[in-house]
Design a protein around this motif. Structure first.
Motif, short mmCIF file in Angstrom:
data_model
loop_
_atom_site.label_atom_id
_atom_site.label_comp_id
_atom_site.label_asym_id
_atom_site.label_seq_id
_atom_site.Cartn_x
_atom_site.Cartn_y
_atom_site.Cartn_z
N VAL A 313 0.84 -1.20 0.00
CA VAL A 313 0.00 0.00 0.00
C VAL A 313 0.87 1.25 0.00
N ILE A 314 1.85 1.28 0.89
CA ILE A 314 2.73 2.45 0.99
C ILE A 314 3.55 2.61 -0.28
N THR A 315 4.05 1.51 -0.83
CA THR A 315 4.87 1.56 -2.04
C THR A 315 4.08 2.11 -3.22
N VAL A 316 2.86 1.65 -3.37
CA VAL A 316 2.01 2.14 -4.48
C VAL A 316 1.74 3.63 -4.33
N LEU A 317 1.44 4.06 -3.12
CA LEU A 317 1.15 5.48 -2.89
C LEU A 317 2.38 6.35 -3.12
N MET A 327 -5.72 4.60 -6.68
CA MET A 327 -7.08 4.69 -6.16
C MET A 327 -7.39 3.49 -5.27
N ILE A 328 -7.00 2.28 -5.75
CA ILE A 328 -7.25 1.06 -4.96
C ILE A 328 -6.44 1.09 -3.68
N ALA A 329 -5.20 1.60 -3.75
CA ALA A 329 -4.36 1.68 -2.56
C ALA A 329 -4.94 2.64 -1.54
N VAL A 413 11.11 -1.04 10.71
CA VAL A 413 12.21 -1.52 9.86
C VAL A 413 11.70 -2.57 8.87
N ILE A 414 10.85 -3.49 9.34
CA ILE A 414 10.30 -4.52 8.46
C ILE A 414 9.45 -3.89 7.36
N ILE A 415 8.67 -2.88 7.71
CA ILE A 415 7.87 -2.18 6.69
C ILE A 415 8.78 -1.54 5.65
N LEU A 416 9.86 -0.93 6.10
CA LEU A 416 10.81 -0.32 5.17
C LEU A 416 11.43 -1.37 4.25
N LEU A 417 11.82 -2.52 4.80
CA LEU A 417 12.36 -3.60 3.98
C LEU A 417 11.32 -4.10 2.98
N GLY A 418 10.07 -4.20 3.43
CA GLY A 418 9.00 -4.65 2.54
C GLY A 418 8.77 -3.68 1.39
N ILE A 419 8.89 -2.40 1.68
CA ILE A 419 8.75 -1.39 0.62
C ILE A 419 9.85 -1.58 -0.43
N LEU A 420 11.06 -1.85 0.03
CA LEU A 420 12.17 -2.06 -0.90
C LEU A 420 11.96 -3.32 -1.74
N TYR A 422 8.92 -4.58 -2.60
CA TYR A 422 7.80 -4.32 -3.52
C TYR A 422 8.14 -3.29 -4.59
N LEU A 423 9.06 -2.35 -4.30
CA LEU A 423 9.30 -1.21 -5.17
C LEU A 423 9.64 -1.58 -6.62
N PRO A 424 10.58 -2.50 -6.89
CA PRO A 424 10.88 -2.82 -8.30
C PRO A 424 9.67 -3.36 -9.06
N PHE A 425 8.81 -4.06 -8.38
CA PHE A 425 7.65 -4.66 -9.04
C PHE A 425 6.55 -3.64 -9.28
N VAL A 426 6.44 -2.65 -8.39
CA VAL A 426 5.50 -1.55 -8.64
C VAL A 426 5.97 -0.74 -9.85
#
Length: 437
Positions: A313-317, A327-329, A413-420, A422-426
């Motif tokens: 969600v955060i990565t998409v936004l 919009m979905i995010a 920290v885990i959320i930050l790692l998760g963003i990293l 997801y980021l290439p795929f977004v």
């Protein structure tokens, strides 16, 4: 590309869904799952009692330890705990017996009582008490919290499954039914119909308990803990074991199958036992034995729901230029705060989406490894508070560890790692939509 052109990702999903449906609709799996679902209000209520007693009223570190009446409030919370999760094993045994009997077409209430009788028949009812002078006495007919809480819940589950299955089979034998006159109320007539099957069922369990204890000198709970419960709990406590569970329960989401729903009946009793062992250790001043509990998964792995969805969600936004995804995010992000991922799961979608399938499975793995290592290295306290699964991230880690702010930092920290992750795929999703245009 699959070599067989007749096999597509849709047909693979249908095959997986077929087997997952068979598992989830199995009468025994369903009885366990539904029984645990029925105890959710009890476990949430117990979480508040434990949380208040261990965070607010703790003698040395409690925020409210100086208030008048602290001892009274602490005792109140202890009694609340005793009446909720302290009796969870008894409640679950009854509910499994009830649910299983209903699946056989029976009323369920009387069968639930018989399931409880089968369980109590299998456990010791004698307690040795040593006085200050060293003399010991034996008290009979006693049930300690060791046998009423989640500590020996696996034995209660087995007693309910085997006991009610045997009871329902015996109750179909017309020769074992006691015929009552038509003038007798139906409830009483049904009770007499189950009299002989119930007597035979409980006798079987009594013979089993007496025989094992006489021949081996070991009680049935000790045998079950050593042979079944300890290996299961130990398997979930190893990093490889919990990673396998997290992967399996996550990958099925890609095919539209709710992983927690399918696997919850298997993991629930084990993770609750782990949590109970941690609570017992804290209450007795011992070292907490388990890293992985249900609260561990809810706090660190399932932030935002399946796939650690809050990260996506955060990565998409932040990074997505696609109006539809943003919009979905925005809409799904509200529910993700409370760990409900279905709007994102089916709206983005994640289901049957090859772009997001990889990070969706990889992010929970990263989260599990990070949280497991941080806990094992004692960077954060182990989880031992049962938290509602809808507790928002950051707050959930603080509550699950009874007020360790480092757990909230670990979640960040885990959320930050998760963003990293997801980021290439977004970004890839953005690139593909531009190419299609």
């Amino acid at each position: 590309m699959l070599k067989n052109p007749g096999i597509t990702k849709e047909t693979i999903g249908e095959i997986i869904a077929l087997y997952a449906n068979k598992i989830s609709t199995n009468r025994y799996i369903a009885a366990i799952r539904d029984a645990f679902a029925s105890t959710i209000p009890i476990t949430i209520a117990s979480a508040f009692f434990v949380l208040i007693n261990n965070v607010l009223l703790a003698e040395e570190t409690g925020l409210l330890r100086e208030i008048p009446g602290r001892t009274f409030l602490s005792e109140l919370c202890v009694q609340g705990y005793n009446g909720t999760i302290g009796m969870l094993g008894i409640m679950v045994t009854f509910l499994i017996g009830y649910r299983l009997a209903r699946s056989y077409g029976n009323d369920g209430a009387l069968e639930g009582i018989i399931a409880l009788a089968c369980y109590i028949t299998l456990i010791p009812n004698t307690l040795t008490i040593v006085g200050n002078n060293g003399e010991s006495i034996q008290a009979n007919g006693i049930l300690t919290q060791t046998y009423t809480s989640a500590s020996t819940m696996l034995l209660g589950i087995l007693a309910a499954l085997f006991g009610i299955t045997l009871l329902c089979k015996l109750s179909t034998n017309e020769k074992l039914k006691i015929k009552m006159p038509d003038s007798v109320p139906p409830a009483i007539a049904k009770s007499f119909n189950l009299l002989i099957p119930a007597l035979l069922t409980i006798t079987v369990f009594a013979l089993l308990e007496t025989g094992i204890r006489t021949l081996t000198g070991v009680t049935v709970p000790e045998l079950v803990i050593e042979v079944l419960q300890a290996p299961l709990v130990g398997g979930f406590q190893s990093l490889s074991g919990i990673l396998l569970y997290v992967f399996l329960s996550t990958v099925v989401f890609i095919f539209g199958i709710h992983g927690s729903f399918v696997f919850g009946a298997i993991s629930g009793p084990i993770l609750l036992t782990s949590l109970q062992q941690n609570i017992d250790a804290i209450n007795s001043g011992n070292v907490v034995p388990n890293i992985v509990t249900q609260s561990f998964l809810d706090a660190y792995v399932y932030m935002g729901g399946g796939g650690t969805m809050i990260c996506l969600v955060i990565t998409v936004l932040i990074a997505s230029k696609r109006k539809d995804e943003r919009m979905i995010a925005k809409l799904g992000g509200i529910s993700s705060i409370f760990n409900i991922s279905e709007p994102m799961m089916f709206g983005l979608p994640i289901v049957f989406n090859p772009i997001y399938a990889v990070p969706f499975c990889l992010t929970p793995i990263v989260a599990t490894v990070s949280a497991y290592l941080a806990t094992s290295w004692e960077w954060v306290k182990p989880t031992y508070i049962s938290i509602p699964w809808v507790t928002p991230p950051i707050l959930s880690g603080y509550l699950a560890t009874a007020g360790d702010i480092r757990a909230s930092l670990l979640q960040a920290v885990i959320i930050l790692l998760g963003i990293l992750v997801y980021l290439p795929f977004v970004l890839l999703s953005n690139k593909m939509i531009k190419e299609d245009l």
